[in-house]
Design an enzyme around this catalytic site. Structure first.
Site, PDB file in Angstrom:
ATOM      1  N   SER A  28       0.852  -1.204   0.000  1.00  0.00           N
ATOM      2  CA  SER A  28       0.000   0.000   0.000  1.00  0.00           C
ATOM      3  C   SER A  28       0.882   1.246   0.000  1.00  0.00           C
ATOM      4  O   SER A  28       0.649   2.201  -0.744  1.00  0.00           O
ATOM      5  CB  SER A  28      -0.921  -0.036   1.226  1.00  0.00           C
ATOM      6  OG  SER A  28      -1.249   1.248   1.686  1.00  0.00           O
ATOM      7  N   GLU A 174      -9.192  -7.676  13.493  1.00  0.00           N
ATOM      8  CA  GLU A 174      -9.114  -7.582  12.029  1.00  0.00           C
ATOM      9  C   GLU A 174      -9.701  -8.820  11.354  1.00  0.00           C
ATOM     10  O   GLU A 174      -9.396  -9.133  10.204  1.00  0.00           O
ATOM     11  CB  GLU A 174      -7.657  -7.363  11.607  1.00  0.00           C
ATOM     12  CG  GLU A 174      -7.021  -6.132  12.230  1.00  0.00           C
ATOM     13  CD  GLU A 174      -7.087  -4.869  11.361  1.00  0.00           C
ATOM     14  OE1 GLU A 174      -7.018  -4.979  10.139  1.00  0.00           O
ATOM     15  OE2 GLU A 174      -7.211  -3.763  11.934  1.00  0.00           O
ATOM     16  N   HIS A 250      -0.914  -8.782   8.985  1.00  0.00           N
ATOM     17  CA  HIS A 250      -1.937  -9.756   9.398  1.00  0.00           C
ATOM     18  C   HIS A 250      -1.279 -11.134   9.410  1.00  0.00           C
ATOM     19  O   HIS A 250      -0.358 -11.392   8.620  1.00  0.00           O
ATOM     20  CB  HIS A 250      -3.104  -9.810   8.399  1.00  0.00           C
ATOM     21  CG  HIS A 250      -4.016  -8.630   8.440  1.00  0.00           C
ATOM     22  ND1 HIS A 250      -4.517  -8.035   7.306  1.00  0.00           N
ATOM     23  CD2 HIS A 250      -4.546  -7.940   9.473  1.00  0.00           C
ATOM     24  CE1 HIS A 250      -5.305  -7.035   7.637  1.00  0.00           C
ATOM     25  NE2 HIS A 250      -5.344  -6.942   8.946  1.00  0.00           N
ATOM     26  N   ASP A 252      -2.353 -13.777   8.093  1.00  0.00           N
ATOM     27  CA  ASP A 252      -2.490 -14.489   6.816  1.00  0.00           C
ATOM     28  C   ASP A 252      -1.442 -14.049   5.781  1.00  0.00           C
ATOM     29  O   ASP A 252      -1.483 -14.465   4.629  1.00  0.00           O
ATOM     30  CB  ASP A 252      -3.919 -14.417   6.255  1.00  0.00           C
ATOM     31  CG  ASP A 252      -4.358 -13.016   5.855  1.00  0.00           C
ATOM     32  OD1 ASP A 252      -3.549 -12.078   5.930  1.00  0.00           O
ATOM     33  OD2 ASP A 252      -5.537 -12.862   5.457  1.00  0.00           O
ATOM     34  N   CYS A 368      -6.789 -12.703   1.218  1.00  0.00           N
ATOM     35  CA  CYS A 368      -7.429 -11.489   1.763  1.00  0.00           C
ATOM     36  C   CYS A 368      -8.791 -11.278   1.146  1.00  0.00           C
ATOM     37  O   CYS A 368      -9.687 -10.703   1.760  1.00  0.00           O
ATOM     38  CB  CYS A 368      -6.614 -10.237   1.439  1.00  0.00           C
ATOM     39  SG  CYS A 368      -4.946 -10.247   2.043  1.00  0.00           S
TER      40      CYS A 368
HETATM   41  O1  SUG Z   1      -5.852  -3.424   5.553  1.00  0.00           O
HETATM   42  N1  SUG Z   1      -4.957  -2.581   2.277  1.00  0.00           N
HETATM   43  C1  SUG Z   1      -5.493  -3.545   3.201  1.00  0.00           C
HETATM   44  C2  SUG Z   1      -5.090  -4.935   2.796  1.00  0.00           C
HETATM   45  C3  SUG Z   1      -5.805  -5.983   3.594  1.00  0.00           C
HETATM   46  C4  SUG Z   1      -5.247  -7.338   3.387  1.00  0.00           C
HETATM   47  N2  SUG Z   1      -6.011  -8.301   4.108  1.00  0.00           N
HETATM   48  C5  SUG Z   1      -5.510  -9.432   4.649  1.00  0.00           C
HETATM   49  N3  SUG Z   1      -4.246  -9.587   4.873  1.00  0.00           N
HETATM   50  N4  SUG Z   1      -6.351 -10.306   5.047  1.00  0.00           N
HETATM   51  C6  SUG Z   1      -5.040  -3.260   4.636  1.00  0.00           C
HETATM   52  O2  SUG Z   1      -3.875  -2.895   4.826  1.00  0.00           O
HETATM   53  C7  SUG Z   1      -4.732  -0.363   1.306  1.00  0.00           C
HETATM   54  C8  SUG Z   1      -5.593   0.833   1.017  1.00  0.00           C
HETATM   55  C9  SUG Z   1      -4.850   2.044   0.570  1.00  0.00           C
HETATM   56  O3  SUG Z   1      -3.686   2.173   0.905  1.00  0.00           O
HETATM   57  O4  SUG Z   1      -5.476   2.894  -0.092  1.00  0.00           O
HETATM   58  C10 SUG Z   1      -5.385  -1.292   2.292  1.00  0.00           C
HETATM   59  O5  SUG Z   1      -6.250  -0.916   3.032  1.00  0.00           O
END
Ligand code: SUG
Length: 444
Positions: A28, A174, A250, A252, A368
């Site tokens: 991200s 989460e 996380h 996972d 995810c």
């Molecule tokens: O919460 N990315 C999510 C990715 C979630 C992944 N889920 C699991 N591992 N189960 C998070 O970090 C990025 C959004 C942004 O940067 O605009 C984001 O929210």
């Protein structure tokens, strides 16, 4: 009674974009400000669902949320007509608008934690909506998620839906991303492994000092209590602070389990060997697959999402790995997957690589994108049948996405008030396609 695992995949929403909102999530952060491709994103996700459906696996869909979230922006102190609010907030601070525009509900592994009926004392499926307290763009999800889950699991005879845990950051939860269920067969009592990143209330215990630990011990323990689990079902395990500091936000991202198999990295847990030995003692058929650092480093695991793969059970009794293309492109990871498949001592016999690039660039891999729910045939009959994946639904959703989604979103496009209108039109039609009723605020 026959039980199956049903994957409820999140449909990518029309505002999918790269705003770099997730501290601790390296993808991200790295892709902040890049141009996103919402139409490709939703089609990539649908293609994965279609392939799993074609493999004979039960597949279902969870709808996206309304974005930008105007109620949240009003709560942030912006007033006036919707178009004016969007214009004002972008001028004041584009990050606030990015928060309200995030399509993060696509990652349904964070929507809730699910304990299936063979594990619970009252024989019901317990579903706890995650509070996602740790980040504002995710925190806004729980209310809408609860409405969607209620529209899907709408029979109280079989399903208990718990609201998000209260208590602020100390109770950060989460969802299923930090929960793995091990069992011999889906219908038998299992072992539910609740993995947390830190003790929030006891600061003498180990915790990461660099990047944030999102799931707390206090939240995981609350889930165990409210799900009313049978004796010896729950196990609490702490994630290693070192891996969180390397981008494992996380659990996972560093381990994945299915039935009696647990694929995990040697650095994943505090006292990992001790927990694995205990699991072996209580569960004869348990097959742990430990991946050593010298084969795949934590850095490579985070970059490729080797552990954010789905491990699925096929009709012939074997298992397959559902992996992102990034695993195929990383030579150490590809080699490791080949070794796992060759090894006769585990049931994994194949791998399928998918292009999920749009989601991956925000740190969301195959695992995810799905919430796993183990259901008996009777429970499956009791859910809203409109969300169950079929070839016909696939065709309908592909046309729906082609009609409503933009090809591209540049960072500054989030201030376009038409995005809200387009999102509402798409969701209004979607609720009819999935027979969800009026679940969105704009429909009330
Ligand atoms: O919460 N990315 C999510 C990715 C979630 C992944 N889920 C699991 N591992 N189960 C998070 O970090 C990025 C959004 C942004 O940067 O605009 C984001 O929210």
């Amino acid at each position: 009674m026959n039980y199956q695992e049903v994957n409820f995949d999140g449909l990518v929403g029309p505002t999918h974009n790269y705003s770099g909102l997730s501290h601790g999530n390296l993808a991200s952060f790295d892709n902040k400000g890049h141009v996103s491709h919402p139409k490709s994103a939703v089609l990539q996700g649908l293609k994965k669902m279609k392939s799993l459906h074609d493999m004979g696996l039960p597949q279902a869909i969870i709808a996206p949320h309304e974005r930008p979230n105007i109620s949240l922006l009003r709560n942030f102190g912006f007033s006036g007509k919707e178009d004016e609010i969007i214009e004002k907030v972008y001028k004041v601070d584009p990050t606030l608008l990015a928060i309200a525009t995030s399509a993060s509900p696509m990652w349904t592994a964070n929507a809730a934690t699910v304990s299936p009926s063979p594990d619970t004392k009252d024989g019901k499926v317990h579903i706890s909506v995650a509070n996602l307290n740790s980040l504002p763009h995710r925190f806004q999800e729980s209310e809408q998620t609860q409405r969607i889950l209620k529209a899907i699991f709408n029979d109280e005879k079989y399903f208990t839906i718990h609201s998000a845990i209260q208590g602020g950051n100390a109770f950060g939860d989460e969802g299923a991303a930090n929960h793995t269920r091990l069992c011999l067969d889906y219908g038998q009592k299992g072992k539910e492994v609740f993995v947390f990143g830190k003790y929030a209330l006891d600061i003498s215990k180990p915790r990461p000092r660099g990047l944030p630990a999102r799931q707390t011990f206090e939240a995981s323990n609350t889930l165990i209590r409210r799900h009313n689990l049978k004796k010896d079902v729950a196990i609490l395990v702490q994630q290693s602070p070192e891996v969180i500091n390397k981008g494992v936000f996380h659990n996972d991202v560093i381990s994945v389990g299915n039935k009696n198999v647990l694929l995990y990295h040697e650095d994943a847990f505090i006292e990992g060997d001790h927990h694995i030995e205990n699991l072996k003692k209580s569960f004869d058929e348990f097959i742990p697959i430990k991946i050593l650092n010298k084969k795949v480093t934590v850095e490579d695991a985070v970059r490729s999402y080797l552990f954010n793969t789905q491990l699925v059970s096929l009709k012939d009794g074997s298992m397959a790995i559902i992996a992102p293309k990034e695993c195929e492109e990383n030579s150490a990871v590809r080699k490791q997957i080949t070794e796992i498949i060759k090894d006769q001592s585990n049931p994994i016999k194949g791998v399928h690589f998918f292009d999920l690039r749009e989601s991956m660039q925000n740190g969301g891999g195959p695992a995810c994108l799905r919430l796993r729910v183990v259901l008996s045939d009777e429970e499956l009959q009791a859910i809203n049948q409109g969300v169950l994946f079929t070839d016909e639904l696939y065709e309908t959703l592909v046309s729906w996405a082609n009609k409503h989604y933009r090809d591209k979103i540049r960072p500054s496009d989030i201030k376009d008030p038409n995005l809200l209108k387009e999102c509402r039109q798409a969701l209004d039609e979607l609720t009819k396609i999935l027979k969800l009723g009026n679940i969105y605020e704009f429909q009330r």
